[in-house]
Design a protein around this motif. Structure first.
Motif, PDB file in Angstrom:
ATOM      1  N   ARG A 312       0.803  -1.225   0.000  1.00 48.28           N
ATOM      2  CA  ARG A 312       0.000   0.000   0.000  1.00 48.28           C
ATOM      3  C   ARG A 312       0.839   1.281   0.000  1.00 48.28           C
ATOM      4  N   LEU A 313       1.989   1.248   0.692  1.00 50.59           N
ATOM      5  CA  LEU A 313       2.717   2.492   0.917  1.00 50.59           C
ATOM      6  C   LEU A 313       4.129   2.525   0.358  1.00 50.59           C
ATOM      7  N   VAL A 314       4.792   1.382   0.244  1.00 51.34           N
ATOM      8  CA  VAL A 314       6.190   1.371  -0.210  1.00 51.34           C
ATOM      9  C   VAL A 314       6.251   1.171  -1.723  1.00 51.34           C
ATOM     10  N   ASP A 315       5.881   0.003  -2.195  1.00 47.61           N
ATOM     11  CA  ASP A 315       5.885  -0.254  -3.639  1.00 47.61           C
ATOM     12  C   ASP A 315       4.634   0.269  -4.327  1.00 47.61           C
ATOM     13  N   ARG A 316       3.577   0.408  -3.563  1.00 45.80           N
ATOM     14  CA  ARG A 316       2.302   0.942  -4.076  1.00 45.80           C
ATOM     15  C   ARG A 316       1.758   0.148  -5.263  1.00 45.80           C
ATOM     16  N   ASP A 317       1.981  -1.153  -5.260  1.00 44.12           N
ATOM     17  CA  ASP A 317       1.401  -1.986  -6.313  1.00 44.12           C
ATOM     18  C   ASP A 317      -0.015  -2.444  -5.963  1.00 44.12           C
ATOM     19  N   ASN A 318      -0.391  -2.245  -4.687  1.00 47.18           N
ATOM     20  CA  ASN A 318      -1.733  -2.582  -4.211  1.00 47.18           C
ATOM     21  C   ASN A 318      -2.122  -4.040  -4.480  1.00 47.18           C
ATOM     22  N   THR A 319      -1.123  -4.900  -4.446  1.00 44.11           N
ATOM     23  CA  THR A 319      -1.382  -6.330  -4.623  1.00 44.11           C
ATOM     24  C   THR A 319      -0.712  -7.122  -3.501  1.00 44.11           C
ATOM     25  N   PRO A 320      -1.155  -6.927  -2.274  1.00 45.60           N
ATOM     26  CA  PRO A 320      -0.543  -7.668  -1.165  1.00 45.60           C
ATOM     27  C   PRO A 320      -0.806  -9.158  -1.284  1.00 45.60           C
ATOM     28  N   ALA A 321       0.204  -9.939  -0.955  1.00 45.35           N
ATOM     29  CA  ALA A 321       0.062 -11.399  -0.928  1.00 45.35           C
ATOM     30  C   ALA A 321      -0.208 -11.812   0.506  1.00 45.35           C
ATOM     31  N   TRP A 322      -1.481 -11.840   0.865  1.00 44.70           N
ATOM     32  CA  TRP A 322      -1.850 -12.145   2.239  1.00 44.70           C
ATOM     33  C   TRP A 322      -1.588 -13.622   2.558  1.00 44.70           C
ATOM     34  N   GLN A 323      -1.168 -13.866   3.816  1.00 51.18           N
ATOM     35  CA  GLN A 323      -0.928 -15.232   4.287  1.00 51.18           C
ATOM     36  C   GLN A 323      -1.636 -15.433   5.631  1.00 51.18           C
ATOM     37  N   PRO A 324      -2.685 -16.241   5.639  1.00 51.88           N
ATOM     38  CA  PRO A 324      -3.299 -16.966   4.527  1.00 51.88           C
ATOM     39  C   PRO A 324      -4.113 -16.046   3.625  1.00 51.88           C
ATOM     40  N   ALA A 325      -4.459 -16.576   2.461  1.00 49.13           N
ATOM     41  CA  ALA A 325      -5.096 -15.761   1.434  1.00 49.13           C
ATOM     42  C   ALA A 325      -6.607 -15.715   1.548  1.00 49.13           C
ATOM     43  N   THR A 326      -7.203 -16.603   2.323  1.00 53.00           N
ATOM     44  CA  THR A 326      -8.658 -16.648   2.436  1.00 53.00           C
ATOM     45  C   THR A 326      -9.085 -16.758   3.886  1.00 53.00           C
ATOM     46  N   LEU A 327     -10.312 -16.341   4.163  1.00 52.14           N
ATOM     47  CA  LEU A 327     -10.860 -16.447   5.515  1.00 52.14           C
ATOM     48  C   LEU A 327     -10.916 -17.885   5.986  1.00 52.14           C
ATOM     49  N   ALA A 328     -11.236 -18.782   5.079  1.00 47.73           N
ATOM     50  CA  ALA A 328     -11.377 -20.188   5.462  1.00 47.73           C
ATOM     51  C   ALA A 328     -10.076 -20.777   5.994  1.00 47.73           C
ATOM     52  N   GLU A 329      -8.958 -20.202   5.583  1.00 52.14           N
ATOM     53  CA  GLU A 329      -7.656 -20.730   6.000  1.00 52.14           C
ATOM     54  C   GLU A 329      -7.139 -20.122   7.300  1.00 52.14           C
ATOM     55  N   VAL A 330      -7.782 -19.074   7.789  1.00 50.89           N
ATOM     56  CA  VAL A 330      -7.318 -18.410   8.998  1.00 50.89           C
ATOM     57  C   VAL A 330      -7.584 -19.295  10.217  1.00 50.89           C
ATOM     58  N   ASP A 331      -6.612 -19.345  11.117  1.00 54.55           N
ATOM     59  CA  ASP A 331      -6.748 -20.138  12.342  1.00 54.55           C
ATOM     60  C   ASP A 331      -7.588 -19.353  13.351  1.00 54.55           C
ATOM     61  N   THR A 332      -8.884 -19.527  13.264  1.00 53.04           N
ATOM     62  CA  THR A 332      -9.811 -18.793  14.123  1.00 53.04           C
ATOM     63  C   THR A 332      -9.563 -19.088  15.599  1.00 53.04           C
ATOM     64  N   ALA A 333      -9.300 -20.337  15.909  1.00 53.22           N
ATOM     65  CA  ALA A 333      -9.109 -20.716  17.314  1.00 53.22           C
ATOM     66  C   ALA A 333      -7.899 -20.019  17.914  1.00 53.22           C
ATOM     67  N   ALA A 334      -6.837 -19.860  17.130  1.00 55.88           N
ATOM     68  CA  ALA A 334      -5.647 -19.185  17.644  1.00 55.88           C
ATOM     69  C   ALA A 334      -5.928 -17.731  17.979  1.00 55.88           C
ATOM     70  N   ILE A 335      -6.669 -17.056  17.114  1.00 55.46           N
ATOM     71  CA  ILE A 335      -6.992 -15.655  17.367  1.00 55.46           C
ATOM     72  C   ILE A 335      -7.960 -15.549  18.547  1.00 55.46           C
ATOM     73  N   GLN A 336      -8.886 -16.472  18.657  1.00 57.83           N
ATOM     74  CA  GLN A 336      -9.807 -16.468  19.782  1.00 57.83           C
ATOM     75  C   GLN A 336      -9.073 -16.608  21.109  1.00 57.83           C
ATOM     76  N   ARG A 337      -8.040 -17.424  21.121  1.00 57.98           N
ATOM     77  CA  ARG A 337      -7.241 -17.566  22.353  1.00 57.98           C
ATOM     78  C   ARG A 337      -6.549 -16.247  22.698  1.00 57.98           C
ATOM     79  N   VAL A 338      -6.074 -15.542  21.683  1.00 55.13           N
ATOM     80  CA  VAL A 338      -5.456 -14.232  21.929  1.00 55.13           C
ATOM     81  C   VAL A 338      -6.466 -13.273  22.520  1.00 55.13           C
ATOM     82  N   VAL A 339      -7.657 -13.244  21.951  1.00 59.15           N
ATOM     83  CA  VAL A 339      -8.714 -12.367  22.438  1.00 59.15           C
ATOM     84  C   VAL A 339      -9.020 -12.673  23.899  1.00 59.15           C
TER      85      VAL A 339
END
Length: 342
Positions: A312-339
């Protein structure tokens, strides 16, 4: 009387006029990007004035009408993250969080003049004080999900206080609100026309804060309330449900929201969703900051923030490669433990 040395930093100027002390953010080329140095400079001024009986009110503002503060210095955060790792980077960010809470708890009235852009860390230093003033030029937002961060700086507190789910929509999409909308949502206390700010400062230097503000605060007018149909999409039981409801919603705003959400970090979306719902159940700003600190620590240990700032700010290509790339792949339980802090 100008006190250039009081803050110890050229980017934070101070001035005394009558019984008013002014803290002026003066980093216009960076839109007053907030970093640990600026946070510490504000703290030094607050230290100096807290027990000074000649200072009755503190005014926090910008030297430029373009921006009060456009947020944290994200380039510096990315550089620290890559060079020193998440723990050191968190310490830098936490310095600013400490200053935000100091402003919220300050024993004297603090008036923030939220003229221009107010985003992220700008919301943190400007929207927890005792008297928050916007203008017709104000634009407020918490756009963290678009860069792989999570709602922080007390934004979860502010956006979880309004009734319904309009605050959740803003947290997830990073949507912008006007000064009038900020007043309606409780992010600000009053709107003052920008051409009255000089007169307001003069009044604050001589009068009681509430009396001075009462002379200049105007009716905010149309606040552009979000439609009940759109807001209902965000009352879904999970992020997948929100997306499904938006897909089925006939409003053009729903199409824009889907586009915004599709560009955001999936991990950040889920962390923000969980954090917002948890913040709504907490009773104090300090409790919400503790929650956000846990989430920020978690996010800093993941790859998305460095990648989001790059794209968004350095290369400004606006194509971030998110890891993971989809909601289904996110470890919900891990984030819930943080919360939950477990």
């Amino acid at each position: 009387m100008t006190q250039d040395a009081l803050s110890g930093l050229a980017d934070v100027r101070t001035e005394r006029v009558g019984h008013m002390g002014r803290i002026v953010l003066d980093r216009p080329k960076r839109l007053n990007a907030l970093d640990a140095g600026i946070a510490k400079a504000i703290d030094r001024v607050l230290d100096a004035w807290e027990h000074d009986d000649s200072v009755a009110v503190v005014v926090l503002e910008s030297s430029s009408p373009r921006a009060f503060c456009a947020g944290g210095d994200l380039r510096a955060i990315r550089e620290a993250l890559l060079a020193h790792g998440p723990d050191s980077t968190f310490e830098l960010m936490d310095t600013a969080y400490t200053t935000m809470l100091r402003l919220a708890d300050y024993p004297k009235p603090v008036v923030s003049l939220l003229d221009g852009i107010v985003m992220g860390g700008g919301v943190g230093i400007g929207c927890h004080v005792s008297h928050r003033i916007v203008t017709e030029r104000s634009v407020l937002a918490m756009p963290e999900t678009s860069i792989g961060l999570v709602t922080d700086a007390g934004g979860s507190w502010l956006l979880s206080r309004p009734g319904g789910h309009v605050g959740l929509r803003l947290a997830l999409t990073g949507g912008r609100v006007t000064g009038a909308q900020a007043v309606a949502l409780g992010l600000a206390d009053g709107l003052v026309p920008s051409d009255s700010l000089d007169a307001l400062r003069a009044a604050l230097s001589e009068q009681n804060v509430d009396d001075a503000l009462a002379r200049f605060v105007t009716a905010p007018g149309d606040d552009g309330t979000v439609s009940a149909t759109l807001e209902a999409c965000y009352a879904a039981p999970d992020m997948a449900g929100i997306l499904a409801r938006l897909e089925a919603c006939p409003l053009e705003e729903a199409r824009q929201d889907l586009d915004d959400l599709s560009r955001a970090s999936p991990s950040s979306l889920l962390a923000t969703w969980l954090g917002w719902h948890a913040a709504r159940k907490l009773g104090t700003l300090h409790d919400v900051f503790d929650l956000e600190r846990r989430l920020v620590r978690h996010v800093l240990a993941q790859p998305d923030l460095a990648e989001g700032v790059r794209a968004r700010l350095v290369d400004r290509d606006n194509t971030p490669a998110w890891q993971p790339a989809t909601l289904a792949e996110v470890d919900t339980a891990a984030i819930q433990r943080v919360v939950e802090g477990v």
